[in-house]
Design a protein around this motif. Structure first.
Motif, PDB file in Angstrom:
ATOM      1  N   SER A 107      81.362  71.836  56.326  1.00  0.00           N
ATOM      2  CA  SER A 107      80.283  70.794  56.499  1.00  0.00           C
ATOM      3  C   SER A 107      81.005  69.244  56.727  1.00  0.00           C
ATOM      4  O   SER A 107      80.473  68.390  57.236  1.00  0.00           O
ATOM      5  CB  SER A 107      79.185  70.644  55.420  1.00  0.00           C
ATOM      6  OG  SER A 107      79.687  69.467  54.511  1.00  0.00           O
ATOM      7  N   PRO A 145      76.875  71.442  46.799  1.00  0.00           N
ATOM      8  CA  PRO A 145      77.357  70.883  48.049  1.00  0.00           C
ATOM      9  C   PRO A 145      76.098  70.604  49.116  1.00  0.00           C
ATOM     10  O   PRO A 145      76.299  70.289  49.881  1.00  0.00           O
ATOM     11  CB  PRO A 145      78.303  71.847  48.625  1.00  0.00           C
ATOM     12  CG  PRO A 145      77.758  73.247  48.576  1.00  0.00           C
ATOM     13  CD  PRO A 145      76.975  73.030  47.206  1.00  0.00           C
ATOM     14  N   MET A 146      74.818  70.947  48.468  1.00  0.00           N
ATOM     15  CA  MET A 146      73.582  70.916  49.249  1.00  0.00           C
ATOM     16  C   MET A 146      73.513  69.730  50.203  1.00  0.00           C
ATOM     17  O   MET A 146      73.127  69.555  51.305  1.00  0.00           O
ATOM     18  CB  MET A 146      72.518  71.724  48.929  1.00  0.00           C
ATOM     19  CG  MET A 146      72.495  73.059  48.350  1.00  0.00           C
ATOM     20  SD  MET A 146      73.306  74.120  49.778  1.00  0.00           S
ATOM     21  CE  MET A 146      71.902  74.133  50.980  1.00  0.00           C
ATOM     22  N   GLY A 172      66.983  66.670  44.173  1.00  0.00           N
ATOM     23  CA  GLY A 172      66.703  67.772  43.458  1.00  0.00           C
ATOM     24  C   GLY A 172      68.047  69.049  43.714  1.00  0.00           C
ATOM     25  O   GLY A 172      67.986  70.061  43.231  1.00  0.00           O
ATOM     26  N   LEU A 173      68.542  68.554  44.750  1.00  0.00           N
ATOM     27  CA  LEU A 173      69.603  69.648  45.426  1.00  0.00           C
ATOM     28  C   LEU A 173      70.972  69.218  44.851  1.00  0.00           C
ATOM     29  O   LEU A 173      71.275  68.074  44.701  1.00  0.00           O
ATOM     30  CB  LEU A 173      69.645  69.637  46.716  1.00  0.00           C
ATOM     31  CG  LEU A 173      68.377  70.266  47.538  1.00  0.00           C
ATOM     32  CD1 LEU A 173      68.673  70.103  49.120  1.00  0.00           C
ATOM     33  CD2 LEU A 173      67.998  71.498  47.112  1.00  0.00           C
ATOM     34  N   VAL A 174      71.743  70.043  44.416  1.00  0.00           N
ATOM     35  CA  VAL A 174      72.881  70.014  43.800  1.00  0.00           C
ATOM     36  C   VAL A 174      74.153  70.302  44.826  1.00  0.00           C
ATOM     37  O   VAL A 174      73.939  70.888  45.886  1.00  0.00           O
ATOM     38  CB  VAL A 174      73.291  70.857  42.623  1.00  0.00           C
ATOM     39  CG1 VAL A 174      72.173  70.300  41.451  1.00  0.00           C
ATOM     40  CG2 VAL A 174      73.023  72.272  42.887  1.00  0.00           C
ATOM     41  N   THR A 232      75.450  67.284  51.307  1.00  0.00           N
ATOM     42  CA  THR A 232      76.429  66.848  52.401  1.00  0.00           C
ATOM     43  C   THR A 232      76.192  68.059  53.387  1.00  0.00           C
ATOM     44  O   THR A 232      76.244  67.777  54.712  1.00  0.00           O
ATOM     45  CB  THR A 232      77.994  67.064  51.965  1.00  0.00           C
ATOM     46  OG1 THR A 232      78.086  68.029  51.133  1.00  0.00           O
ATOM     47  CG2 THR A 232      77.912  65.547  51.203  1.00  0.00           C
ATOM     48  N   THR A 240      81.498  73.466  51.828  1.00  0.00           N
ATOM     49  CA  THR A 240      81.543  71.983  51.965  1.00  0.00           C
ATOM     50  C   THR A 240      82.740  71.615  53.036  1.00  0.00           C
ATOM     51  O   THR A 240      82.281  70.483  53.649  1.00  0.00           O
ATOM     52  CB  THR A 240      81.927  71.672  50.458  1.00  0.00           C
ATOM     53  OG1 THR A 240      80.955  71.765  49.563  1.00  0.00           O
ATOM     54  CG2 THR A 240      82.303  69.825  50.429  1.00  0.00           C
ATOM     55  N   ASP A 296      69.710  62.437  44.332  1.00  0.00           N
ATOM     56  CA  ASP A 296      69.747  61.968  43.078  1.00  0.00           C
ATOM     57  C   ASP A 296      70.953  62.451  42.445  1.00  0.00           C
ATOM     58  O   ASP A 296      71.150  62.744  41.155  1.00  0.00           O
ATOM     59  CB  ASP A 296      68.594  62.520  42.371  1.00  0.00           C
ATOM     60  CG  ASP A 296      68.221  63.918  42.544  1.00  0.00           C
ATOM     61  OD1 ASP A 296      68.935  64.673  43.001  1.00  0.00           O
ATOM     62  OD2 ASP A 296      66.938  64.164  42.010  1.00  0.00           O
ATOM     63  N   ALA A 323      69.161  75.221  37.983  1.00  0.00           N
ATOM     64  CA  ALA A 323      69.730  73.979  38.501  1.00  0.00           C
ATOM     65  C   ALA A 323      69.795  73.816  39.989  1.00  0.00           C
ATOM     66  O   ALA A 323      70.589  73.155  40.594  1.00  0.00           O
ATOM     67  CB  ALA A 323      71.339  74.442  38.081  1.00  0.00           C
ATOM     68  N   ASN A 324      68.836  74.705  40.571  1.00  0.00           N
ATOM     69  CA  ASN A 324      68.515  74.415  42.017  1.00  0.00           C
ATOM     70  C   ASN A 324      69.803  74.712  42.940  1.00  0.00           C
ATOM     71  O   ASN A 324      69.859  74.419  43.986  1.00  0.00           O
ATOM     72  CB  ASN A 324      68.200  72.891  42.480  1.00  0.00           C
ATOM     73  CG  ASN A 324      66.915  72.971  43.035  1.00  0.00           C
ATOM     74  OD1 ASN A 324      66.096  74.043  43.226  1.00  0.00           O
ATOM     75  ND2 ASN A 324      66.219  71.781  42.624  1.00  0.00           N
ATOM     76  N   VAL A 362      81.363  77.441  47.582  1.00  0.00           N
ATOM     77  CA  VAL A 362      80.910  76.159  47.685  1.00  0.00           C
ATOM     78  C   VAL A 362      81.804  75.257  48.238  1.00  0.00           C
ATOM     79  O   VAL A 362      81.621  74.489  49.216  1.00  0.00           O
ATOM     80  CB  VAL A 362      80.605  75.731  46.111  1.00  0.00           C
ATOM     81  CG1 VAL A 362      80.378  74.144  46.123  1.00  0.00           C
ATOM     82  CG2 VAL A 362      79.275  76.179  45.777  1.00  0.00           C
TER      83      VAL A 362
END
Lengths: 78, 179
Positions: free
Chosen positions: B48, A17-18, A13-15, A20, B45, A41, B118-119, B41
């Motif tokens: 990370s 960059p979440m 459910g997370l998109v 990683t 990223t 997913d 879209a979370n 973002v």
């Protein structure tokens, strides 16, 4: 080598960059040599996980998928 | 959606000698809601992935402004990235209509709603992650003066440096982006 998963990250459910980012948070909490499993997913995750491992120096030891979920197992190396 | 594993790269080994972490130098050139996402973002990223990251905000100063950051808005006027308000009807808001009073707040509300659906993490959440990951944030003094913002108005952890410091960091970076 340890084959037990020490930590599991459910990033479904997370998109980007979440997934990683959550993996990075989880890997810092386990010992070197231990495994983290990520569930996602995100259809882009196959490329993302490989890139993440290549850059962080951790090892992608297994991957699998079922109808809806990709699962990746990563070993903390450093 | 069926997960497709055909293209998954083979399980890989890890090189014995691990190279130096890469560096990312980012300029945030816009302080609007839609334009705050790409640099944040990319920065979170990269961090990370173990990269060393520095963000330099020039006109994107609002993304590190204590009061303005949680309330960033999106302009429907002259914004080619502004999607049509109804997903099934591909009609964009004409610029003249977008200029009417209230349209900016409506567009902002709409975009926040989509991002939530879209979370996508919120801007304050991404900044918190950035802080946690040790991303360095720099605000340019000249920009502060031009925009009439004082140092106290900025979120904790922001350092002050300008073009020479950016160029010095960027010169030793593997990736430099102006977003």
């Amino acid at each position: 080598m340890d084959t037990q998963v020490a930590s599991q990250v459910d990033a479904r459910g997370l998109v980007c960059p979440m997934p990683t980012i959550r993996l990075g948070q989880a890997i810092r909490k386990v010992e070197i040599g231990e495994l983290v499993e990520v569930w996602t997913d995100d259809p882009g995750s196959k490329e993302n996980m490989a890139a993440w491992c290549k850059n962080t120096g951790h090892e992608l030891v297994a991957n699998s998928a079922d109808e809806t979920t990709f699962k990746y197992t990563v070993r903390r190396k450093r | 959606m069926k997960a497709d594993f055909a293209a998954v790269p083979d399980v890989q080994g890890v090189p014995e000698e691990f190279p130096q972490p890469k560096r990312l130098a980012l300029i945030v050139s816009k302080g609007t809601l839609d334009q705050a996402y790409p640099p944040l973002v990319m920065a979170t990223t990269a961090a990370s992935m173990g990269w060393e990251v520095a963000i330099f905000t020039f006109y994107g100063l609002d993304i590190v402004h204590k009061d303005r950051m949680p309330k960033l808005s999106v302009s429907p006027v002259g914004n080619p990235a502004m999607p049509p308000p109804m997903k099934k009807v591909p009609v964009h808001i004409p610029t003249l209509v977008g200029a009417l009073p209230g349209m900016k707040s409506a567009a902002t509300k709409m975009m926040k709603n989509w991002m939530e659906k879209a979370n996508l993490a919120s801007i304050p959440e991404l900044l918190e992650i950035a802080n946690e990951l040790g991303i360095r944030m720099y605000a340019c003094n000249t920009t502060l003066n031009v925009m009439g913002v004082s140092k106290e108005d900025l979120i904790d952890g922001v350092e002050f440096a300008g073009a020479p410091a950016f160029l010095d960091f960027a010169g030793e970076s593997d990736v430099q982006l102006f977003i």
